[in-house]
Design an enzyme around this catalytic site. Structure first.
Site, mmCIF file in Angstrom:
data_model
loop_
_atom_site.group_PDB
_atom_site.id
_atom_site.type_symbol
_atom_site.label_atom_id
_atom_site.label_comp_id
_atom_site.label_asym_id
_atom_site.label_seq_id
_atom_site.Cartn_x
_atom_site.Cartn_y
_atom_site.Cartn_z
ATOM 1 N N ARG A 206 -13.775 80.063 -4.879
ATOM 2 C CA ARG A 206 -13.527 79.605 -6.005
ATOM 3 C C ARG A 206 -15.321 79.027 -7.153
ATOM 4 O O ARG A 206 -14.952 80.114 -8.014
ATOM 5 C CB ARG A 206 -13.281 78.088 -5.749
ATOM 6 C CG ARG A 206 -13.909 76.993 -6.371
ATOM 7 C CD ARG A 206 -13.417 75.685 -5.827
ATOM 8 N NE ARG A 206 -13.384 74.751 -7.218
ATOM 9 C CZ ARG A 206 -14.935 74.091 -7.833
ATOM 10 N NH1 ARG A 206 -15.315 74.606 -6.715
ATOM 11 N NH2 ARG A 206 -14.503 73.629 -8.683
ATOM 12 N N CYS B 267 -29.619 81.625 39.746
ATOM 13 C CA CYS B 267 -30.176 79.805 39.883
ATOM 14 C C CYS B 267 -28.138 79.052 39.657
ATOM 15 O O CYS B 267 -27.317 80.245 39.382
ATOM 16 C CB CYS B 267 -29.933 80.346 38.153
ATOM 17 S SG CYS B 267 -29.690 78.273 36.813
ATOM 18 N N LYS C 294 -9.139 60.776 1.043
ATOM 19 C CA LYS C 294 -10.509 61.207 2.051
ATOM 20 C C LYS C 294 -10.197 60.299 3.246
ATOM 21 O O LYS C 294 -10.198 58.485 2.801
ATOM 22 C CB LYS C 294 -11.950 61.224 1.424
ATOM 23 C CG LYS C 294 -11.865 62.035 0.146
ATOM 24 C CD LYS C 294 -12.710 63.785 0.536
ATOM 25 C CE LYS C 294 -13.338 63.691 0.900
ATOM 26 N NZ LYS C 294 -14.229 65.053 0.801
ATOM 27 N N LEU D 150 -10.475 68.207 -7.549
ATOM 28 C CA LEU D 150 -9.767 66.915 -7.115
ATOM 29 C C LEU D 150 -10.483 65.771 -6.773
ATOM 30 O O LEU D 150 -11.605 65.752 -6.436
ATOM 31 C CB LEU D 150 -9.149 66.975 -5.375
ATOM 32 C CG LEU D 150 -7.952 68.420 -5.865
ATOM 33 C CD1 LEU D 150 -7.062 67.795 -3.980
ATOM 34 C CD2 LEU D 150 -6.867 67.448 -6.760
ATOM 35 N N ALA E 12 0.715 95.639 23.399
ATOM 36 C CA ALA E 12 0.689 96.596 24.004
ATOM 37 C C ALA E 12 2.064 97.638 23.181
ATOM 38 O O ALA E 12 1.101 99.231 22.680
ATOM 39 C CB ALA E 12 0.902 97.457 25.399
ATOM 40 N N GLU E 13 2.510 97.414 22.577
ATOM 41 C CA GLU E 13 3.796 98.364 21.620
ATOM 42 C C GLU E 13 3.638 98.112 20.731
ATOM 43 O O GLU E 13 3.257 98.821 19.784
ATOM 44 C CB GLU E 13 4.618 97.038 21.917
ATOM 45 C CG GLU E 13 5.396 97.557 23.212
ATOM 46 C CD GLU E 13 6.835 96.891 23.394
ATOM 47 O OE1 GLU E 13 7.757 96.960 23.919
ATOM 48 O OE2 GLU E 13 7.336 95.376 23.170
ATOM 49 N N TYR E 14 2.406 96.694 20.429
ATOM 50 C CA TYR E 14 1.832 96.815 18.996
ATOM 51 C C TYR E 14 0.873 97.734 18.893
ATOM 52 O O TYR E 14 1.285 98.958 17.791
ATOM 53 C CB TYR E 14 1.658 95.110 19.042
ATOM 54 C CG TYR E 14 0.672 95.317 17.491
ATOM 55 C CD1 TYR E 14 1.249 94.607 16.224
ATOM 56 C CD2 TYR E 14 -0.346 95.045 17.000
ATOM 57 C CE1 TYR E 14 1.284 94.263 15.125
ATOM 58 C CE2 TYR E 14 -1.378 95.139 15.591
ATOM 59 C CZ TYR E 14 -0.304 94.501 14.521
ATOM 60 O OH TYR E 14 -0.339 94.404 13.311
ATOM 61 N N ASP E 15 -0.176 98.015 19.492
ATOM 62 C CA ASP E 15 -1.385 98.532 19.500
ATOM 63 C C ASP E 15 -0.904 99.880 18.959
ATOM 64 O O ASP E 15 -1.370 100.627 18.515
ATOM 65 C CB ASP E 15 -1.903 98.430 21.061
ATOM 66 C CG ASP E 15 -2.744 97.141 20.400
ATOM 67 O OD1 ASP E 15 -3.224 96.695 19.582
ATOM 68 O OD2 ASP E 15 -3.473 96.857 21.944
ATOM 69 N N GLU F 103 -6.629 77.306 0.589
ATOM 70 C CA GLU F 103 -8.062 77.373 1.212
ATOM 71 C C GLU F 103 -7.776 78.074 2.924
ATOM 72 O O GLU F 103 -7.015 78.072 3.461
ATOM 73 C CB GLU F 103 -7.431 75.883 2.365
ATOM 74 C CG GLU F 103 -8.553 75.247 2.643
ATOM 75 C CD GLU F 103 -9.703 74.727 1.021
ATOM 76 O OE1 GLU F 103 -9.509 74.855 0.575
ATOM 77 O OE2 GLU F 103 -10.552 73.558 1.655
ATOM 78 N N LYS G 149 0.323 64.951 -4.891
ATOM 79 C CA LYS G 149 0.404 65.539 -6.120
ATOM 80 C C LYS G 149 1.289 64.610 -7.140
ATOM 81 O O LYS G 149 2.950 65.225 -6.006
ATOM 82 C CB LYS G 149 0.668 67.266 -5.976
ATOM 83 C CG LYS G 149 -0.523 67.771 -5.548
ATOM 84 C CD LYS G 149 -1.049 69.239 -4.779
ATOM 85 C CE LYS G 149 -2.035 69.843 -4.600
ATOM 86 N NZ LYS G 149 -1.674 71.076 -3.598
HETATM 87 S S1 IVH Z 1 -5.554 71.426 -4.174
HETATM 88 C C1 IVH Z 1 -6.105 71.716 -8.922
HETATM 89 N N1 IVH Z 1 -4.423 71.021 -1.863
HETATM 90 O O1 IVH Z 1 -9.519 70.314 -1.716
HETATM 91 C C2 IVH Z 1 -5.671 71.241 -7.959
HETATM 92 N N2 IVH Z 1 -6.678 71.115 -2.752
HETATM 93 O O2 IVH Z 1 -11.398 68.731 -3.466
HETATM 94 C C3 IVH Z 1 -6.555 71.786 -6.507
HETATM 95 N N3 IVH Z 1 -7.941 71.088 -0.610
HETATM 96 O O3 IVH Z 1 -10.953 72.571 -3.974
HETATM 97 C C4 IVH Z 1 -6.079 71.703 -5.106
HETATM 98 N N4 IVH Z 1 -5.677 71.166 0.965
HETATM 99 O O4 IVH Z 1 -10.999 73.496 -1.821
HETATM 100 C C5 IVH Z 1 -5.392 71.106 -3.047
HETATM 101 N N5 IVH Z 1 -3.407 70.465 -0.564
HETATM 102 C C6 IVH Z 1 -5.053 71.109 -0.405
HETATM 103 C C7 IVH Z 1 -5.535 71.636 -0.321
HETATM 104 C C8 IVH Z 1 -7.016 71.514 -1.225
HETATM 105 C C9 IVH Z 1 -7.407 71.433 0.881
HETATM 106 C C10 IVH Z 1 -9.251 71.559 -1.240
HETATM 107 C C11 IVH Z 1 -9.709 72.628 -1.961
HETATM 108 C C12 IVH Z 1 -10.176 72.152 -3.277
HETATM 109 C C13 IVH Z 1 -10.681 70.870 -2.937
HETATM 110 C C14 IVH Z 1 -11.170 69.322 -3.851
#
Ligand code: IVH
Length: 680
Positions: free
Chosen positions: A149, A443, A326, A93, A44-47, A186, A302
């Site tokens: 994208r 019902c 995956k 990726l 309510a305060e936020y609103d 994402e 990475k």
């Molecule tokens: S890095 C060049 N980090 O996975 C590096 N991608 O299969 C760019 N994704 O198109 C992606 N979580 O939509 C990265 N922690 C994450 C991710 C991520 C989901 C998705 C993203 C990308 C796809 C690639």
């Protein structure tokens, strides 16, 4: 000496200072609420802060700005999205599908860098969010463009929709903010949000989303940002695009700086020295996957150092320095043994596939929703078919497709029922809806739910009247409508299992107390389709009494803010039903007298009722209502002899004519302002 640009005696400047302060506070509270999960003020305060900002911006259009929190509620709908070319292509990726392939990725990295197999590479591990990739562009700290994208080279401009994501800052905070910052991330929907959207869809009798990812995509690619604003999208940022005025050394460094500027980063991100730690992360995440409040479909590894990333470079579609690990798909092949018809609380009859039990990532699945008969026809699902079943998180499994090559010719199609499997009433299929509905008000599943809803905390709040007692009320045949609750006696209740004198007395007292609930709760308790708590409250405020609402014509209902044609039609259908009116009348006769919320006593407008009609230039309908109510008055929807003032804006129509006919005082918006001004 530089002259001060602000002059506090100038009302414009005073407003500007207040607007800045409100924006700062609102964004601070957004951050606490959505990012840190630690709200410091009530809704309510936020609103109240939000409405004050909306009002100031409406009064001084010069103060409107694209990074104002008021822009998060969604602006006008678009015809189509325009295209945005990414300054740097958004790559994809390469995949690894098991731990051996993850280790092969590490071997390739070392080979490319000329390292020995004994050396360890520093990696960063992240959950792979199952959503949609977007690119955000911040210029001098302000969010200016957001795009999907697309094909990696160019995507769609979804800036207005991205602004609705509350956890995302419209303006970066903190130090050393870059001149230009492109961030990739994402966008996704939590499982909770997904379930809610789908149950609303089911209630509306329209096609639900297949999984959270599709729901997120559908919400992000909505041409009407107001719809997106009602879908609580989330985002985690994970990679930089072009950055000017920022020097990121490593992925970890990048995450730290992002978090410092208020950008959302997944808290599960973790460094790994050497590939074995990254493999452990992958295995741990696979376990944790079931417990996460959102869907992930793997992990991403990475190389941490950006210098090494540059050295490794990219292939045509993916960088060499990262890999998507995956998880095995949450799908399995099984047989549809039967198709049942299940009746939901709103009367929607859903076909459910009974499956030969099959294990999907540790869970035995024996049922899958088929959503509706359109879907059965579209996917051509028959009893006896071999099918692919998918399970997303803790969401009900769904049939993805039929393996038609496995057919023997003995498979049987399933037809929609003509009668409700629960109560035998005829079923209908409403135009424009995919759902088949049982229309029998009595019902059992519908009736049980409608009583539960009526008694629930946010409706009539009948303490103690829970599922157990409601079941008994129904099986003893003591109630056939909610009105019967008010004629229950002590003797009736004593027939219940495990009922004592004290409990019976408490329950009767709770039922008695509920007679005084306010009008908003009562309207909500009736369970009118599409009328949630908020709409019920707006209706109570707009009409002031149940009688006014029951007789309100369609046109008057749609003129109320937030009430569209579907909701207005549903309200009319409910009150046009004589059975419903009879139930309401019986409740009134038993002493149920829903009161309008208490107004301020002693205000300048105490006892006065206002009707606003036509377009007002300075205030929204909600705002004038609040202004009037703050002074103890009532803003109602229809003009009658009892109306004290009609405030007519531009293009006022029938209500103005009626006011003149009845001799009610008519004010222009300016005159109303003067009346308000007198009070200050
Ligand atoms: S890095 C060049 N980090 O996975 C590096 N991608 O299969 C760019 N994704 O198109 C992606 N979580 O939509 C990265 N922690 C994450 C991710 C991520 C989901 C998705 C993203 C990308 C796809 C690639």
């Amino acid at each position: 000496m530089q002259l001060s640009l602000l002059d506090v005696s100038n009302p414009e400047d005073t407003a500007r200072i207040r607007v800045d302060e409100l924006r700062r506070q609102l964004e601070h509270h957004n951050r606490l609420y959505y990012l840190l999960d630690a709200p410091a003020i009530s809704d309510a305060e936020y609103d109240a802060l939000f409405r004050e900002l909306q009002r100031l911006e409406a009064q001084s259009p010069g103060l409107v700005s694209s990074d104002s929190p008021t822009r998060r509620v969604g602006g006008a709908a678009l015809d189509k999205f325009s295209s945005v070319t990414h300054r740097l292509p958004m790559l994809s990726l390469e995949n690894a599908t098991n731990v051996d392939e993850i280790r092969e990725f590490d071997l390739r990295i070392k080979k490319n860098l000329g390292l020995s197999q004994e050396e360890s590479v520093s990696y960063v591990c992240e959950p792979k969010m199952d959503g949609l990739a977007v690119e955000l562009v911040y210029v001098d700290g302000t969010l200016t463009v957001a795009s999907t994208r697309g094909d990696g080279v160019s995507g769609e401009d979804v800036t207005e929709n991205i602004r609705t994501i509350r956890s995302l800052p419209l303006r970066l905070s903190g130090d050393r903010i870059p001149r230009l910052l492109e961030v990739r991330g994402e966008v996704f929907l939590s499982l909770e949000a997904f379930r809610k959207i789908n149950s609303e869809k089911e209630e509306d009798g329209v096609e639900p989303f297949v999984n959270p990812r599709n729901a997120a995509a559908g919400s992000l690619r909505q041409l009407d940002p107001r719809i997106t604003a009602r879908r609580p999208l989330s985002i985690y940022c994970y990679a930089p695009g072009v950055a000017e005025g920022a020097d990121f050394r490593s992925q970890q460094d990048f995450f730290e700086l992002l978090a410092g500027w208020g950008l959302p980063v997944n808290p599960l991100v973790r460094p790994a020295i050497g590939i074995e730690e990254a493999v452990t992360f992958y295995e741990e995440m696979q376990q944790q996957r079931e417990l996460l409040p959102y869907e992930i479909d793997g992990t991403v590894i990475k190389v941490d150092s950006f210098a090494i990333q540059r050295e490794l470079g990219a292939k045509s579609r993916s960088p060499r320095w990262a890999v998507a690990c995956k998880f095995p798909p949450r799908q399995a092949v099984t047989v549809v043994e039967d198709i049942l018809h299940s009746v939901g609380r709103t009367g929607v009859i859903t076909p459910v596939a009974l499956l030969r039990p099959v294990e999907i990532s540790g869970v035995t699945v024996s049922r899958a929703t088929l959503h509706n008969w359109d879907e059965i026809v579209l996917k051509d699902i028959r009893i006896g078919d071999t099918v692919v079943v998918e399970r997303a998180g803790d969401v009900i499994p769904a049939v993805v497709r039929v393996l038609t090559e496995k057919r023997s010719g003995t498979e049987q199609p399933s037809l929609p029922p003509e009668q409700c499997p629960q109560c035998g009433s005829a079923v209908v299929r409403i135009a424009d809806e995919v759902a088949v509905r049982c229309m029998g008000l009595a019902c059992p599943p519908q009736f049980r739910e409608s009583i539960m809803h009526f008694a629930s905390r946010n409706a009539m709040d009948i303490e103690g009247l829970g599922e157990k007692f409601i079941e008994q009320l129904l099986s003893l045949g003591l109630v056939s409508s909610v009105a019967d609750l008010y004629s229950l006696t002590r003797d009736d209740l004593m027939k219940f299992e495990r009922m004592g004198d004290k409990l019976a007395a408490n329950l009767l007292a709770a039922i008695e107390n509920s007679k005084q609930r306010d009008l908003g709760r009562f309207i909500f308790a009736l369970g009118i389709r599409h009328v949630g708590e908020r709409t019920a409250k707006s209706l109570a405020q707009a009409f002031g009494s149940l009688e006014n609402l029951v007789t309100a014509p369609f046109d008057e209902l749609v003129s109320i803010r937030d009430i569209g044609a579907t909701v207005a039609q549903s309200i009319r259908t409910f009150f046009d039903n004589q059975g419903n009116i009879a139930v309401i009348r019986r409740m009134r006769e038993s002493g149920v007298s829903p009161a309008v919320e208490q107004k301020k006593v002693g205000g300048r407008f105490t006892g006065k009722s206002f009707v606003f009609t036509g377009a007002l230039s300075r205030f929204t309908r909600d705002e004038v209502r609040i202004l009037v109510e703050n002074e103890g008055g009532n803003a109602v929807g229809s003009v009658s002899k009892k109306t004290d003032y009609v405030v007519a804006g531009e293009e006022a129509g029938s209500k103005l004519a009626k006011a003149r006919e009845l001799g009610v005082t008519v004010l222009t918006e300016e005159e109303f302002m003067e009346l308000l001004g007198q009070m200050e």
